[in-house]
Design a protein around this motif. Structure first.
Motif, PDB file in Angstrom:
ATOM      1  N   THR A  79       0.479  -1.527  -0.143  1.00  0.00           N
ATOM      2  CA  THR A  79       0.288  -0.389   0.079  1.00  0.00           C
ATOM      3  C   THR A  79       1.276   0.602   0.357  1.00  0.00           C
ATOM      4  OG1 THR A  79      -1.378  -1.263   1.460  1.00  0.00           O
ATOM      5  CG2 THR A  79      -2.161   1.204   1.303  1.00  0.00           C
ATOM      6  N   MET A  80       0.608   2.148  -0.948  1.00  0.00           N
ATOM      7  CA  MET A  80       1.694   3.574  -0.913  1.00  0.00           C
ATOM      8  C   MET A  80       1.154   4.309   0.102  1.00  0.00           C
ATOM      9  SD  MET A  80       1.446   3.390  -4.952  1.00  0.00           S
ATOM     10  CE  MET A  80       2.428   4.865  -5.396  1.00  0.00           C
ATOM     11  N   ASP A  81       1.361   5.052   0.149  1.00  0.00           N
ATOM     12  CA  ASP A  81       1.633   6.713   0.854  1.00  0.00           C
ATOM     13  C   ASP A  81       0.390   6.585   1.027  1.00  0.00           C
ATOM     14  OD1 ASP A  81       3.402   5.979   2.710  1.00  0.00           O
ATOM     15  OD2 ASP A  81       4.301   7.760   1.387  1.00  0.00           O
ATOM     16  N   ASP A  82       0.000   7.341  -0.077  1.00  0.00           N
ATOM     17  CA  ASP A  82      -1.421   7.779  -1.090  1.00  0.00           C
ATOM     18  C   ASP A  82      -2.809   6.292  -0.946  1.00  0.00           C
ATOM     19  OD1 ASP A  82      -1.025   5.928  -2.840  1.00  0.00           O
ATOM     20  OD2 ASP A  82      -0.588   8.095  -4.553  1.00  0.00           O
ATOM     21  N   GLY A  83      -2.573   5.588  -0.627  1.00  0.00           N
ATOM     22  CA  GLY A  83      -3.929   4.972  -0.258  1.00  0.00           C
ATOM     23  C   GLY A  83      -4.278   3.712  -1.467  1.00  0.00           C
ATOM     24  N   ARG A  84      -2.835   4.244  -2.652  1.00  0.00           N
ATOM     25  CA  ARG A  84      -3.062   3.066  -4.033  1.00  0.00           C
ATOM     26  C   ARG A  84      -2.412   1.926  -3.412  1.00  0.00           C
ATOM     27  NH1 ARG A  84      -0.654   6.979  -8.674  1.00  0.00           N
ATOM     28  NH2 ARG A  84       0.647   7.249  -7.498  1.00  0.00           N
ATOM     29  N   THR A  85      -2.623   1.335  -4.658  1.00  0.00           N
ATOM     30  CA  THR A  85      -1.917  -0.397  -3.872  1.00  0.00           C
ATOM     31  C   THR A  85      -0.559  -0.505  -5.332  1.00  0.00           C
ATOM     32  OG1 THR A  85      -4.013  -1.983  -3.316  1.00  0.00           O
ATOM     33  CG2 THR A  85      -2.470  -2.914  -4.272  1.00  0.00           C
ATOM     34  N   ARG A  86       0.606  -1.220  -4.564  1.00  0.00           N
ATOM     35  CA  ARG A  86       1.593  -0.837  -5.269  1.00  0.00           C
ATOM     36  C   ARG A  86       1.794  -2.609  -5.748  1.00  0.00           C
ATOM     37  NH1 ARG A  86       7.925   1.518  -6.222  1.00  0.00           N
ATOM     38  NH2 ARG A  86       8.234  -0.394  -7.055  1.00  0.00           N
ATOM     39  N   VAL A  87       1.817  -2.845  -7.103  1.00  0.00           N
ATOM     40  CA  VAL A  87       1.924  -4.812  -7.659  1.00  0.00           C
ATOM     41  C   VAL A  87       3.389  -4.817  -8.307  1.00  0.00           C
ATOM     42  CG1 VAL A  87       1.385  -6.478  -8.552  1.00  0.00           C
ATOM     43  CG2 VAL A  87      -0.696  -5.242  -7.387  1.00  0.00           C
ATOM     44  N   VAL A 102       5.758  -1.930 -12.324  1.00  0.00           N
ATOM     45  CA  VAL A 102       5.182  -1.800 -11.392  1.00  0.00           C
ATOM     46  C   VAL A 102       3.583  -1.555 -12.275  1.00  0.00           C
ATOM     47  CG1 VAL A 102       4.826  -0.318  -9.801  1.00  0.00           C
ATOM     48  CG2 VAL A 102       6.948  -0.956 -10.293  1.00  0.00           C
ATOM     49  N   PHE A 103       2.659  -1.868 -11.612  1.00  0.00           N
ATOM     50  CA  PHE A 103       1.016  -1.456 -11.736  1.00  0.00           C
ATOM     51  C   PHE A 103       0.674  -0.657 -10.569  1.00  0.00           C
ATOM     52  CE2 PHE A 103       2.155  -5.398 -14.781  1.00  0.00           C
ATOM     53  CZ  PHE A 103       0.693  -5.475 -15.509  1.00  0.00           C
ATOM     54  N   ILE A 104       0.746   0.489 -10.323  1.00  0.00           N
ATOM     55  CA  ILE A 104      -0.584   1.276  -9.583  1.00  0.00           C
ATOM     56  C   ILE A 104      -2.070   1.015  -9.611  1.00  0.00           C
ATOM     57  CG2 ILE A 104      -0.542   3.258  -8.279  1.00  0.00           C
ATOM     58  CD1 ILE A 104       2.465   3.583  -9.074  1.00  0.00           C
ATOM     59  N   MET A 105      -2.273   0.275  -8.814  1.00  0.00           N
ATOM     60  CA  MET A 105      -3.838   0.399  -9.117  1.00  0.00           C
ATOM     61  C   MET A 105      -4.281   1.152  -7.761  1.00  0.00           C
ATOM     62  SD  MET A 105      -3.378  -2.515 -11.045  1.00  0.00           S
ATOM     63  CE  MET A 105      -4.685  -3.436 -11.613  1.00  0.00           C
ATOM     64  N   VAL A 106      -5.812   1.241  -7.795  1.00  0.00           N
ATOM     65  CA  VAL A 106      -6.717   1.404  -7.101  1.00  0.00           C
ATOM     66  C   VAL A 106      -8.132   0.804  -7.318  1.00  0.00           C
ATOM     67  CG1 VAL A 106      -5.805   4.145  -7.629  1.00  0.00           C
ATOM     68  CG2 VAL A 106      -7.537   3.155  -9.233  1.00  0.00           C
ATOM     69  N   LYS A 107      -9.398   1.006  -6.326  1.00  0.00           N
ATOM     70  CA  LYS A 107     -10.299   0.332  -6.388  1.00  0.00           C
ATOM     71  C   LYS A 107     -11.478   1.378  -6.820  1.00  0.00           C
ATOM     72  CE  LYS A 107     -13.854  -2.460  -3.670  1.00  0.00           C
ATOM     73  NZ  LYS A 107     -14.099  -2.893  -2.498  1.00  0.00           N
ATOM     74  N   ARG A 108     -12.699   1.707  -7.766  1.00  0.00           N
ATOM     75  CA  ARG A 108     -13.431   2.821  -7.734  1.00  0.00           C
ATOM     76  C   ARG A 108     -13.866   3.114  -7.016  1.00  0.00           C
ATOM     77  NH1 ARG A 108     -12.607   4.662 -13.329  1.00  0.00           N
ATOM     78  NH2 ARG A 108     -13.865   6.611 -12.708  1.00  0.00           N
ATOM     79  N   THR A 109     -14.781   3.849  -6.832  1.00  0.00           N
ATOM     80  CA  THR A 109     -15.080   4.497  -6.213  1.00  0.00           C
ATOM     81  C   THR A 109     -16.658   5.436  -6.359  1.00  0.00           C
ATOM     82  OG1 THR A 109     -14.000   6.993  -5.295  1.00  0.00           O
ATOM     83  CG2 THR A 109     -13.304   5.257  -3.510  1.00  0.00           C
ATOM     84  N   PHE A 110     -17.121   5.524  -7.470  1.00  0.00           N
ATOM     85  CA  PHE A 110     -17.895   6.080  -8.088  1.00  0.00           C
ATOM     86  C   PHE A 110     -17.648   5.535  -9.786  1.00  0.00           C
ATOM     87  CE2 PHE A 110     -14.683   9.005  -8.602  1.00  0.00           C
ATOM     88  CZ  PHE A 110     -14.678   9.084 -10.085  1.00  0.00           C
ATOM     89  N   GLY A 111     -19.678   5.653 -10.026  1.00  0.00           N
ATOM     90  CA  GLY A 111     -19.466   5.703 -11.124  1.00  0.00           C
ATOM     91  C   GLY A 111     -20.114   4.289 -12.511  1.00  0.00           C
ATOM     92  N   GLU A 114     -17.805   1.422  -9.684  1.00  0.00           N
ATOM     93  CA  GLU A 114     -17.842   1.403  -8.566  1.00  0.00           C
ATOM     94  C   GLU A 114     -17.547   0.104  -8.424  1.00  0.00           C
ATOM     95  OE1 GLU A 114     -20.499   2.655  -4.794  1.00  0.00           O
ATOM     96  OE2 GLU A 114     -21.395   3.360  -6.807  1.00  0.00           O
ATOM     97  N   GLY A 115     -16.620   0.284  -7.492  1.00  0.00           N
ATOM     98  CA  GLY A 115     -16.375  -1.101  -6.922  1.00  0.00           C
ATOM     99  C   GLY A 115     -15.370  -1.997  -7.649  1.00  0.00           C
ATOM    100  N   CYS A 116     -14.936  -1.661  -8.843  1.00  0.00           N
ATOM    101  CA  CYS A 116     -13.879  -2.393  -9.797  1.00  0.00           C
ATOM    102  C   CYS A 116     -12.657  -1.670  -9.235  1.00  0.00           C
ATOM    103  CB  CYS A 116     -14.028  -1.930 -10.736  1.00  0.00           C
ATOM    104  SG  CYS A 116     -15.501  -2.917 -11.919  1.00  0.00           S
ATOM    105  N   ILE A 117     -11.414  -2.981  -9.206  1.00  0.00           N
ATOM    106  CA  ILE A 117     -10.266  -2.329  -9.623  1.00  0.00           C
ATOM    107  C   ILE A 117      -9.678  -1.996 -10.551  1.00  0.00           C
ATOM    108  CG2 ILE A 117      -7.435  -4.004  -9.145  1.00  0.00           C
ATOM    109  CD1 ILE A 117      -9.603  -4.563  -6.660  1.00  0.00           C
ATOM    110  N   GLN A 118      -8.670  -1.037 -11.062  1.00  0.00           N
ATOM    111  CA  GLN A 118      -8.090  -0.457 -11.943  1.00  0.00           C
ATOM    112  C   GLN A 118      -6.873  -0.506 -11.832  1.00  0.00           C
ATOM    113  OE1 GLN A 118     -11.481   1.869 -13.146  1.00  0.00           O
ATOM    114  NE2 GLN A 118     -11.699   0.803 -15.457  1.00  0.00           N
ATOM    115  N   ALA A 119      -6.197   0.033 -13.219  1.00  0.00           N
ATOM    116  CA  ALA A 119      -4.675   0.551 -12.928  1.00  0.00           C
ATOM    117  C   ALA A 119      -4.714   1.699 -13.332  1.00  0.00           C
ATOM    118  CB  ALA A 119      -4.184  -0.468 -14.477  1.00  0.00           C
ATOM    119  N   HIS A 120      -3.896   2.744 -13.170  1.00  0.00           N
ATOM    120  CA  HIS A 120      -4.178   3.873 -12.670  1.00  0.00           C
ATOM    121  C   HIS A 120      -2.744   3.830 -13.490  1.00  0.00           C
ATOM    122  CE1 HIS A 120      -3.868   8.064 -10.619  1.00  0.00           C
ATOM    123  NE2 HIS A 120      -4.414   7.812 -11.576  1.00  0.00           N
TER     124      HIS A 120
END
Length: 133
Positions: A79-87, A102-111, A114-120
């Motif tokens: 988990t990165m300092d800003d809450g994103r996930t580093r893989v 390095v894949f930096i991943m996030v869980k979408r919170t809207f739209g 929402e709830g999906c894990i995506q690559a940032h």
């Protein structure tokens, strides 16, 4: 996190199944900022992501190691300092040469995602852009 990374890399491995460049389309759908008019740092450098054809050309060039890859290994998840996930991932390209990514991943919170894990962001582990993204 691992499932999303695996799906992206498996799709790029099987690039043209079931149709030409399907793997790139899968990666596009997993990209947080796809079809967005704002600039993106998905590739590390500032780029547009609003049109699939633009993404397609960049993805095939930037992620050539993923195309028809012969395998990959998840090296770590944090988990990165800003809450994103580093893989951290090691990919074996079409001829078996290895490269680290390095894949930096996030869980979408809207739209609609929402709830999906995506690559940032997706960049080489030695990318000069990594500290900035």
């Amino acid at each position: 996190w691992e499932d999303a990374v695996n799906l992206i890399l498996w799709a790029m491995r099987d690039l043209d199944i079931p149709r030409r460049d399907h793997g790139v389309q899968v990666m596009w759908e997993y990209a947080v900022e796809h079809a967005n008019m704002e600039r993106s740092r998905f590739f590390g450098f500032s780029s547009d992501m609003y049109h699939f054809d633009h993404f397609q050309g960049k993805a095939l060039a930037q992620f050539a190691d993923f195309v028809r890859n012969t395998g990959h290994e998840i090296l770590g998840i944090s988990t990165m300092d800003d809450g994103r996930t580093r893989v951290d991932v090691r990919v074996s390209d079409e001829v078996g040469a290895k490269s680290d990514w390095v894949f930096i991943m996030v869980k979408r919170t809207f739209g609609k995602y929402e709830g999906c894990i995506q690559a940032h962001r997706i960049v080489r582990a030695d990318s000069k852009y990594l500290p900035e993204i």
